[in-house]
Design a protein around this motif. Structure first.
Motif, mmCIF file in Angstrom:
data_model
loop_
_atom_site.group_PDB
_atom_site.id
_atom_site.type_symbol
_atom_site.label_atom_id
_atom_site.label_comp_id
_atom_site.label_asym_id
_atom_site.label_seq_id
_atom_site.Cartn_x
_atom_site.Cartn_y
_atom_site.Cartn_z
ATOM 1 N N TYR A 108 0.834 -1.210 0.000
ATOM 2 C CA TYR A 108 0.000 0.000 0.000
ATOM 3 C C TYR A 108 0.866 1.257 0.000
ATOM 4 C CZ TYR A 108 -3.471 3.451 1.427
ATOM 5 O OH TYR A 108 -4.274 4.569 1.504
ATOM 6 N N GLY B 175 -4.568 0.643 -4.221
ATOM 7 C CA GLY B 175 -4.753 1.804 -3.360
ATOM 8 C C GLY B 175 -5.857 1.711 -2.336
ATOM 9 N N LEU C 132 -1.944 -2.615 -3.919
ATOM 10 C CA LEU C 132 -1.301 -1.846 -4.993
ATOM 11 C C LEU C 132 -2.293 -0.916 -5.679
ATOM 12 C CD1 LEU C 132 1.046 -4.432 -6.744
ATOM 13 C CD2 LEU C 132 1.721 -2.385 -5.470
ATOM 14 N N ARG D 248 1.404 2.325 -3.537
ATOM 15 C CA ARG D 248 0.142 2.167 -4.284
ATOM 16 C C ARG D 248 0.136 2.997 -5.554
ATOM 17 N NH1 ARG D 248 -0.172 4.858 0.331
ATOM 18 N NH2 ARG D 248 -1.002 6.984 0.437
#
Length: 366
Positions: free
Chosen positions: A64, A143, A141, A67
């Motif tokens: 994250y 978000g 990834l 992201r």
């Protein structure tokens, strides 16, 4: 606070309602030894998750931090997309866990019960989260914030509780979209065309799209193809690993030893004789008949152990790592000892005596 832990009282209320409904319909919904094994394995996964919570969340948080998009937690559309994405990721985790030895070892305990009721929903492989969480990492990834993901994955898990019952028939048009008890009965079957079907959690659409859907038609036999034949939670959780390691050790070629982990559970390495029997409808269920004193002991001490464990789960956030590990060791001894008492093993009392002696310390430490 973890939504799953907060829902524990509701789980027991609904199981009580299912038992009452079964009595009204003249059906025996629960068997005591099976319920003991189911609840014990569910508690084991929850305890393991609490102890290793930081490790499980670490990879998601790390991804994250790099992201690709910023997704606001206040957007209803974002929540809807995350619900859809989580269910999609769960489908592929679930399908892979049925079609590889590596995944099946962690997931198999959930399918070992030869009954089908709400307590089976709580029966889980203790180490399964270490495998399943990998499939959700793309969401980090993209978000979706960790707290947002934790909420949605808990909701996804909670939805799956109610589909573990034989008392609800088909649900009309909802059968086309949602995972229902009828769909999930097929998933827990181990006979004929039902094997390894209906992997969805909330939406049955994934199974319809990717060719793994099967409607409920005809008699269902629950459990695993090779029945575990024990109600001891520790033995049940270890059995899939034991069988896999045994097969690998007997595999002649090194390349097949490596290949084994990524092949389906029914795959046999060349040079190894270990045939899988076809499961016939109506296969007799494994059962035990413990003496009355053992039943009374399990009813009293088992409830005490479960109560101490629930207190631990609610207090775990404020406990130190060494204390969590010490409790986990005591908890594992509890599962093995109580399971041994249930099945009449003489060694069980040598486990239970020292375990009970430290109960006051366990309670005071919480």
């Amino acid at each position: 606070m973890n939504l799953i832990v907060l829902s524990i009282p509701l789980f027991f209320v609904l199981m009580g309602a299912e038992w009452v409904a079964g009595r009204v319909l003249g059906r025996r919904v629960f068997r005591g030894p099976d319920v003991f094994a189911n609840l014990s394995l569910g508690a084991a996964q929850t305890v393991f998750g609490v102890v290793a919570g930081g490790l499980l969340a670490g990879a998601y948080v790390t991804l994250y931090s790099v992201r690709w998009f910023e997704i606001p937690t206040t957007s209803p559309v974002a929540w809807g997309l995350l619900l859809l994405g989580t269910d999609f990721c769960y489908y592929w985790f679930h399908r892979v866990s049925h079609r590889t030895h590596l995944g099946w070892m962690a997931h198999a305990p959930h399918h070992q019960s030869e009954d089908f009721n709400l307590s089976v929903a709580l029966r889980q492989g203790p180490v399964q989260p270490f495998f399943s969480r990998v499939f959700y990492l793309p969401l980090a990834l993209l978000g979706f914030p960790p707290a947002m993901f934790a909420t949605v994955v808990a909701l996804n898990t909670l939805y799956q509780f109610w589909v573990h019952t034989e008392l609800i028939d088909t649900l009309g048009p909802l059968e086309w979209v949602l995972v229902t008890p009828s769909h999930h009965r097929v998933h827990h079957a181990c006979n004929g065309r039902y094997l390894d079907k209906n992997h969805g959690a909330m939406l049955i659409l994934w199974d319809r799209l990717f060719g793994t859907f099967e409607p409920e038609r005809g008699r269902v036999t629950y459990g695993t193809v090779e029945p575990v034949r024990t109600f001891n939670p520790l033995l049940a959780a270890w059995r899939p690993f034991q069988e896999a390691v045994s097969l690998v050790r007997r595999t002649p070629r090194f390349q097949d030893k490596l290949r084994f982990w990524f092949m389906p559970p029914e795959w046999q390495p060349p040079g190894v004789e270990s045939p899988h029997a076809e499961v016939a409808p109506g296969r007799p269920r494994f059962d035990v008949s413990p003496p009355r004193r053992a039943v009374l002991y399990l009813a009293s001490v088992g409830v005490l152990t479960l109560g101490v464990t629930v207190v631990f789960l609610f207090r775990a956030g404020s406990l130190s790592a060494p204390l969590k590990l010490a409790f986990t060791a005591w908890f594992l001894a509890s599962l093995g000892g109580l399971g041994g008492v249930l099945e009449g093993r003489r060694w069980a009392w040598w486990v239970e005596a020292p375990r009970l002696a430290v109960v006051p310390l366990a309670v005071l430490s919480l």
